[in-house]
Design a protein around this motif. Structure first.
Motif, PDB file in Angstrom:
ATOM      1  N   ASP A  42       0.829  -1.202   0.000  1.00 55.49           N
ATOM      2  CA  ASP A  42       0.000   0.000   0.000  1.00 55.49           C
ATOM      3  C   ASP A  42       0.865   1.255   0.000  1.00 55.49           C
ATOM      4  O   ASP A  42       0.592   2.217  -0.728  1.00 55.49           O
ATOM      5  CB  ASP A  42      -0.934   0.015   1.214  1.00 55.49           C
ATOM      6  N   ARG A  43       1.922   1.256   0.811  1.00 55.69           N
ATOM      7  CA  ARG A  43       2.822   2.418   0.870  1.00 55.69           C
ATOM      8  C   ARG A  43       3.538   2.617  -0.459  1.00 55.69           C
ATOM      9  O   ARG A  43       3.724   3.750  -0.916  1.00 55.69           O
ATOM     10  CB  ARG A  43       3.832   2.259   1.997  1.00 55.69           C
ATOM     11  N   LEU A  44       3.956   1.526  -1.085  1.00 53.64           N
ATOM     12  CA  LEU A  44       4.614   1.610  -2.382  1.00 53.64           C
ATOM     13  C   LEU A  44       3.660   2.186  -3.427  1.00 53.64           C
ATOM     14  O   LEU A  44       4.038   3.040  -4.240  1.00 53.64           O
ATOM     15  CB  LEU A  44       5.127   0.228  -2.798  1.00 53.64           C
ATOM     16  N   HIS A  45       2.407   1.741  -3.394  1.00 52.87           N
ATOM     17  CA  HIS A  45       1.402   2.267  -4.315  1.00 52.87           C
ATOM     18  C   HIS A  45       1.189   3.767  -4.087  1.00 52.87           C
ATOM     19  O   HIS A  45       1.101   4.544  -5.047  1.00 52.87           O
ATOM     20  CB  HIS A  45       0.092   1.498  -4.149  1.00 52.87           C
ATOM     21  N   GLU A  49       1.857   6.754  -6.793  1.00 54.03           N
ATOM     22  CA  GLU A  49       0.857   7.774  -7.130  1.00 54.03           C
ATOM     23  C   GLU A  49       1.419   9.178  -6.917  1.00 54.03           C
ATOM     24  O   GLU A  49       1.206  10.068  -7.745  1.00 54.03           O
ATOM     25  CB  GLU A  49      -0.405   7.585  -6.294  1.00 54.03           C
ATOM     26  N   HIS A  50       2.134   9.385  -5.814  1.00 48.95           N
ATOM     27  CA  HIS A  50       2.730  10.693  -5.528  1.00 48.95           C
ATOM     28  C   HIS A  50       3.730  11.072  -6.613  1.00 48.95           C
ATOM     29  O   HIS A  50       3.716  12.208  -7.115  1.00 48.95           O
ATOM     30  CB  HIS A  50       3.402  10.676  -4.152  1.00 48.95           C
ATOM     31  N   LEU A  51       4.595  10.136  -6.977  1.00 48.70           N
ATOM     32  CA  LEU A  51       5.596  10.421  -8.001  1.00 48.70           C
ATOM     33  C   LEU A  51       4.950  10.695  -9.352  1.00 48.70           C
ATOM     34  O   LEU A  51       5.391  11.580 -10.098  1.00 48.70           O
ATOM     35  CB  LEU A  51       6.597   9.267  -8.107  1.00 48.70           C
ATOM     36  N   GLU A  52       3.876   9.968  -9.658  1.00 45.89           N
ATOM     37  CA  GLU A  52       3.166  10.204 -10.910  1.00 45.89           C
ATOM     38  C   GLU A  52       2.508  11.578 -10.911  1.00 45.89           C
ATOM     39  O   GLU A  52       2.557  12.296 -11.914  1.00 45.89           O
ATOM     40  CB  GLU A  52       2.119   9.114 -11.120  1.00 45.89           C
ATOM     41  N   ASP A  53       1.923  11.968  -9.784  1.00 46.47           N
ATOM     42  CA  ASP A  53       1.317  13.302  -9.680  1.00 46.47           C
ATOM     43  C   ASP A  53       2.374  14.388  -9.853  1.00 46.47           C
ATOM     44  O   ASP A  53       2.138  15.403 -10.492  1.00 46.47           O
ATOM     45  CB  ASP A  53       0.623  13.488  -8.323  1.00 46.47           C
ATOM     46  N   GLU A  54       3.554  14.155  -9.275  1.00 45.83           N
ATOM     47  CA  GLU A  54       4.610  15.166  -9.301  1.00 45.83           C
ATOM     48  C   GLU A  54       5.340  15.224 -10.637  1.00 45.83           C
ATOM     49  O   GLU A  54       5.699  16.306 -11.104  1.00 45.83           O
ATOM     50  CB  GLU A  54       5.618  14.874  -8.185  1.00 45.83           C
ATOM     51  N   HIS A  55       5.567  14.056 -11.267  1.00 46.66           N
ATOM     52  CA  HIS A  55       6.420  14.009 -12.461  1.00 46.66           C
ATOM     53  C   HIS A  55       5.699  13.548 -13.724  1.00 46.66           C
ATOM     54  O   HIS A  55       6.301  13.509 -14.791  1.00 46.66           O
ATOM     55  CB  HIS A  55       7.614  13.075 -12.212  1.00 46.66           C
TER      56      HIS A  55
END
Length: 88
Positions: A42-45, A49-55
């Protein structure tokens, strides 16, 4: 690490299946390990998601390059593990 006793409801057939394969850790240890694994996934997911939102999203080529890199690392690791006297 401190532990806390909680009550969970698990399907009976799953409990019986787990009891048939656990070692000294017992059912509690088995369930705790499964919960820890799910928490890590769950943390990896969430990180992905955070990295996709940012980059932004990865392209198909970037995804394939990452999979190829992982496969190469797995192959390297398997090779080290199969060597006599290897500590890997």
């Amino acid at each position: 690490m401190a532990s806390r006793k909680i009550t969970v409801t698990v399907p009976e057939d799953l409990v019986e299946s787990i009891k048939g394969r656990v070692d000294a850790r017992g059912v509690s240890g088995y369930i705790a390990a499964a919960a820890a694994h799910q928490d890590a996934m769950d943390r990896l997911h969430e990180l992905a998601e955070h990295l996709e939102d940012e980059h932004g999203e990865l392209s198909e080529e970037e995804q394939q390059a990452a999979l190829d890199r992982i496969a190469a690392l797995d192959e390297w690791h398997d090779g080290r593990r199969s060597r006599p006297g290897s500590a890997a």
